[in-house]
Design a protein around this motif. Structure first.
Motif, PDB file in Angstrom:
ATOM      1  N   THR A 189       0.384  -3.276 -14.127  1.00 33.48           N
ATOM      2  CA  THR A 189       0.495  -1.947 -13.528  1.00 33.48           C
ATOM      3  C   THR A 189       1.554  -1.141 -14.269  1.00 33.48           C
ATOM      4  O   THR A 189       2.649  -1.633 -14.518  1.00 33.48           O
ATOM      5  CB  THR A 189       0.872  -2.034 -12.038  1.00 33.48           C
ATOM      6  OG1 THR A 189      -0.197  -2.647 -11.318  1.00 33.48           O
ATOM      7  CG2 THR A 189       1.128  -0.657 -11.456  1.00 33.48           C
TER       8      THR A 189
ATOM      9  N   PRO B  29      -3.100   6.916  -8.790  1.00 34.83           N
ATOM     10  CA  PRO B  29      -2.426   7.278  -7.546  1.00 34.83           C
ATOM     11  C   PRO B  29      -1.135   8.042  -7.801  1.00 34.83           C
ATOM     12  O   PRO B  29      -0.454   7.852  -8.805  1.00 34.83           O
ATOM     13  CB  PRO B  29      -2.141   5.920  -6.899  1.00 34.83           C
ATOM     14  CG  PRO B  29      -3.122   4.983  -7.510  1.00 34.83           C
ATOM     15  CD  PRO B  29      -3.330   5.466  -8.901  1.00 34.83           C
TER      16      PRO B  29
ATOM     17  N   GLN C  19      -3.795  -0.547 -13.700  1.00 36.89           N
ATOM     18  CA  GLN C  19      -3.442   0.463 -12.712  1.00 36.89           C
ATOM     19  C   GLN C  19      -2.329   1.335 -13.267  1.00 36.89           C
ATOM     20  O   GLN C  19      -1.456   0.855 -13.988  1.00 36.89           O
ATOM     21  CB  GLN C  19      -2.960  -0.221 -11.431  1.00 36.89           C
ATOM     22  CG  GLN C  19      -2.388   0.691 -10.376  1.00 36.89           C
ATOM     23  CD  GLN C  19      -3.419   1.097  -9.351  1.00 36.89           C
ATOM     24  OE1 GLN C  19      -4.400   1.757  -9.690  1.00 36.89           O
ATOM     25  NE2 GLN C  19      -3.225   0.705  -8.108  1.00 36.89           N
TER      26      GLN C  19
ATOM     27  N   ILE D 229       0.385   4.281 -11.750  1.00 39.23           N
ATOM     28  CA  ILE D 229       0.914   4.994 -10.590  1.00 39.23           C
ATOM     29  C   ILE D 229       1.958   5.984 -11.088  1.00 39.23           C
ATOM     30  O   ILE D 229       2.864   5.619 -11.840  1.00 39.23           O
ATOM     31  CB  ILE D 229       1.546   4.029  -9.567  1.00 39.23           C
ATOM     32  CG1 ILE D 229       0.512   3.017  -9.070  1.00 39.23           C
ATOM     33  CG2 ILE D 229       2.133   4.804  -8.394  1.00 39.23           C
ATOM     34  CD1 ILE D 229       1.085   1.962  -8.145  1.00 39.23           C
TER      35      ILE D 229
ATOM     36  N   ARG E  27       0.849  -1.178   0.000  1.00 34.85           N
ATOM     37  CA  ARG E  27       0.000   0.000   0.000  1.00 34.85           C
ATOM     38  C   ARG E  27       0.889   1.234   0.000  1.00 34.85           C
ATOM     39  O   ARG E  27       1.922   1.282   0.672  1.00 34.85           O
ATOM     40  CB  ARG E  27      -0.938   0.004   1.207  1.00 34.85           C
ATOM     41  CG  ARG E  27      -1.889  -1.188   1.219  1.00 34.85           C
ATOM     42  CD  ARG E  27      -2.836  -1.139   2.403  1.00 34.85           C
ATOM     43  NE  ARG E  27      -3.818  -0.069   2.291  1.00 34.85           N
ATOM     44  CZ  ARG E  27      -4.941  -0.153   1.578  1.00 34.85           C
ATOM     45  NH1 ARG E  27      -5.206  -1.260   0.886  1.00 34.85           N
ATOM     46  NH2 ARG E  27      -5.782   0.849   1.537  1.00 34.85           N
TER      47      ARG E  27
ATOM     48  N   THR F  29      -4.991  12.181  -2.539  1.00 31.21           N
ATOM     49  CA  THR F  29      -6.095  12.074  -1.588  1.00 31.21           C
ATOM     50  C   THR F  29      -5.630  12.058  -0.138  1.00 31.21           C
ATOM     51  O   THR F  29      -6.426  12.275   0.776  1.00 31.21           O
ATOM     52  CB  THR F  29      -6.901  10.794  -1.842  1.00 31.21           C
ATOM     53  OG1 THR F  29      -6.067   9.653  -1.585  1.00 31.21           O
ATOM     54  CG2 THR F  29      -7.392  10.743  -3.281  1.00 31.21           C
TER      55      THR F  29
ATOM     56  N   ASP G 244       3.972   1.575   2.454  1.00 29.65           N
ATOM     57  CA  ASP G 244       4.386   2.785   1.748  1.00 29.65           C
ATOM     58  C   ASP G 244       5.876   2.807   1.447  1.00 29.65           C
ATOM     59  O   ASP G 244       6.531   3.840   1.542  1.00 29.65           O
ATOM     60  CB  ASP G 244       3.988   4.028   2.558  1.00 29.65           C
ATOM     61  CG  ASP G 244       3.977   5.299   1.721  1.00 29.65           C
ATOM     62  OD1 ASP G 244       3.657   5.224   0.515  1.00 29.65           O
ATOM     63  OD2 ASP G 244       4.300   6.368   2.270  1.00 29.65           O
TER      64      ASP G 244
ATOM     65  N   GLU H 129      -4.717   9.401   1.320  1.00 32.18           N
ATOM     66  CA  GLU H 129      -5.140   8.106   1.847  1.00 32.18           C
ATOM     67  C   GLU H 129      -4.278   6.987   1.276  1.00 32.18           C
ATOM     68  O   GLU H 129      -3.822   7.061   0.127  1.00 32.18           O
ATOM     69  CB  GLU H 129      -6.610   7.833   1.491  1.00 32.18           C
ATOM     70  CG  GLU H 129      -7.594   8.842   2.064  1.00 32.18           C
ATOM     71  CD  GLU H 129      -7.687   8.760   3.567  1.00 32.18           C
ATOM     72  OE1 GLU H 129      -7.435   7.655   4.111  1.00 32.18           O
ATOM     73  OE2 GLU H 129      -8.004   9.780   4.214  1.00 32.18           O
ATOM     74  N   PRO H 130      -4.036   5.926   2.073  1.00 31.86           N
ATOM     75  CA  PRO H 130      -3.303   4.771   1.538  1.00 31.86           C
ATOM     76  C   PRO H 130      -4.151   4.009   0.526  1.00 31.86           C
ATOM     77  O   PRO H 130      -5.366   3.860   0.714  1.00 31.86           O
ATOM     78  CB  PRO H 130      -3.014   3.927   2.780  1.00 31.86           C
ATOM     79  CG  PRO H 130      -4.043   4.344   3.781  1.00 31.86           C
ATOM     80  CD  PRO H 130      -4.369   5.771   3.502  1.00 31.86           C
ATOM     81  N   VAL H 131      -3.512   3.558  -0.548  1.00 26.77           N
ATOM     82  CA  VAL H 131      -4.214   2.795  -1.579  1.00 26.77           C
ATOM     83  C   VAL H 131      -3.372   1.576  -1.943  1.00 26.77           C
ATOM     84  O   VAL H 131      -2.151   1.566  -1.753  1.00 26.77           O
ATOM     85  CB  VAL H 131      -4.478   3.642  -2.853  1.00 26.77           C
ATOM     86  CG1 VAL H 131      -5.367   4.824  -2.539  1.00 26.77           C
ATOM     87  CG2 VAL H 131      -3.157   4.113  -3.468  1.00 26.77           C
ATOM     88  N   ALA H 132      -4.034   0.559  -2.458  1.00 29.90           N
ATOM     89  CA  ALA H 132      -3.320  -0.631  -2.910  1.00 29.90           C
ATOM     90  C   ALA H 132      -2.511  -0.289  -4.155  1.00 29.90           C
ATOM     91  O   ALA H 132      -3.029   0.317  -5.095  1.00 29.90           O
ATOM     92  CB  ALA H 132      -4.305  -1.754  -3.190  1.00 29.90           C
TER      93      ALA H 132
ATOM     94  N   ASP I 170      -1.347   7.834  -1.345  1.00 29.98           N
ATOM     95  CA  ASP I 170      -1.697   8.613  -2.534  1.00 29.98           C
ATOM     96  C   ASP I 170      -1.675  10.095  -2.163  1.00 29.98           C
ATOM     97  O   ASP I 170      -2.515  10.563  -1.386  1.00 29.98           O
ATOM     98  CB  ASP I 170      -3.086   8.194  -3.029  1.00 29.98           C
ATOM     99  CG  ASP I 170      -3.486   8.905  -4.315  1.00 29.98           C
ATOM    100  OD1 ASP I 170      -2.692   9.731  -4.822  1.00 29.98           O
ATOM    101  OD2 ASP I 170      -4.601   8.640  -4.807  1.00 29.98           O
TER     102      ASP I 170
END
Length: 277
Positions: free
Chosen positions: A23, A113, A96, A98, A3, A9, A230, A11-14, A6
């Motif tokens: 990805t 993210p 995904q 990133i 995780r 936001t 993270d 907030e933690p994201v996968a 992000d």
């Protein structure tokens, strides 16, 4: 599961899609400096962490200028090659995306993210010789410009391969600082990283002479918990420091632990295998 925080936001994201789909990691480098190199290094570690978890990944580098020199400097630090353009992804159907960028990058990418990286600067102590040439280093016969203690000359990355006897020490020095904390490096910090690398490589070469043992379950859990939180690379390095001297851990298990962690860190910890410890 890995995780990441992000930055868009807070907030933690996968970091990996639920079904382990492809990805795409896109790194943005605005110039040829140590911060840009830290962005590429972060993207590289993210790729390695995702691959260790079984997620297929491909990477893109977006750099407006001095693209070739930046890629050369990144390769010197064992950063895997990046693709050159998005057209290579046509039809791949990534699940995904990133983006890895320096803090305060403008404009920010608009989708996916966002993983931000704090600045990295080379701080040269006044009155001491600088082992690394910087972008404002005078040429032969030119008087050096006066420098304030607050000045942080940008590292001349175009000459990085010739400046470092072991570039991996710079990689370790950067990985030792939390990604969201500014990295202030100098010759002392680089020397400390080089000494730690040399010690670990000698130890790994010595441990390799003993019967192999599996990575202890508790150690494996700690390693993965660190990098899946993270990308806490200082946490991963702290686990290695503990294992180095922990009582009751067989040397063969120490060896396997360091080799396992090096799949993420890429510090070439097994380089001295076969040499005298």
């Amino acid at each position: 599961m890995l995780r990441i925080l992000d930055a868009r936001t807070g907030e933690p994201v996968a970091a990996a899609p639920a079904r382990r789909g492809l990805t795409r990691i896109e790194a943005y480098a605005s110039g040829l400096d140590l911060t840009a190199l830290r962005v590429l290094l972060t993207a590289d570690v993210l790729v390695r962490a995702l691959e260790l978890g079984g997620t297929p990944v491909w990477t893109i580098l977006t750099a407006p200028r001095r693209h070739a020199e930046l890629r050369t400097a990144a390769t010197t630090l064992a950063v895997r090659p990046f693709e050159d353009g998005r057209d290579l992804a046509s039809g791949l159907g990534e699940a995904q995306v990133i983006h890895v960028v320096a803090e305060n990058t403008e404009p920010m990418p608009s989708e996916g993210p966002l993983l931000t990286v704090a600045p990295a600067v080379w701080t040269a102590p006044l009155g001491r010789a600088e082992p690394l040439r910087t972008a404002d280093t005078p040429t032969a016969g030119e008087a050096p410009a006066p420098r304030s203690p607050r000045d942080h000359p940008p590292l001349d990355l175009s000459a990085l391969p010739a400046l470092l006897s072991d570039p991996t020490a710079l990689r370790l020095a950067l990985l030792s600082v939390p990604r969201n904390t500014a990295a202030r490096l100098d010759d002392d910090r680089l020397g400390e990283a080089a000494q730690r690398l040399a010690r670990w490589r000698r130890a790994v070469a010595g441990w390799a002479r003993q019967p192999s043992r599996p990575v202890p379950d508790a150690v494996r859990v700690r390693l993965r918990a660190a990098w899946e939180d993270d990308l806490d690379l200082p946490g991963v390095l702290a686990v290695l420091r503990d294992v180095e001297s922990a009582p009751g851990v067989a040397d063969g298990a120490r060896f396997e632990t360091y080799v396992y962690a090096d799949r993420l860190l890429a510090l070439d910890l097994a380089r001295d295998l076969g040499s005298l410890a």
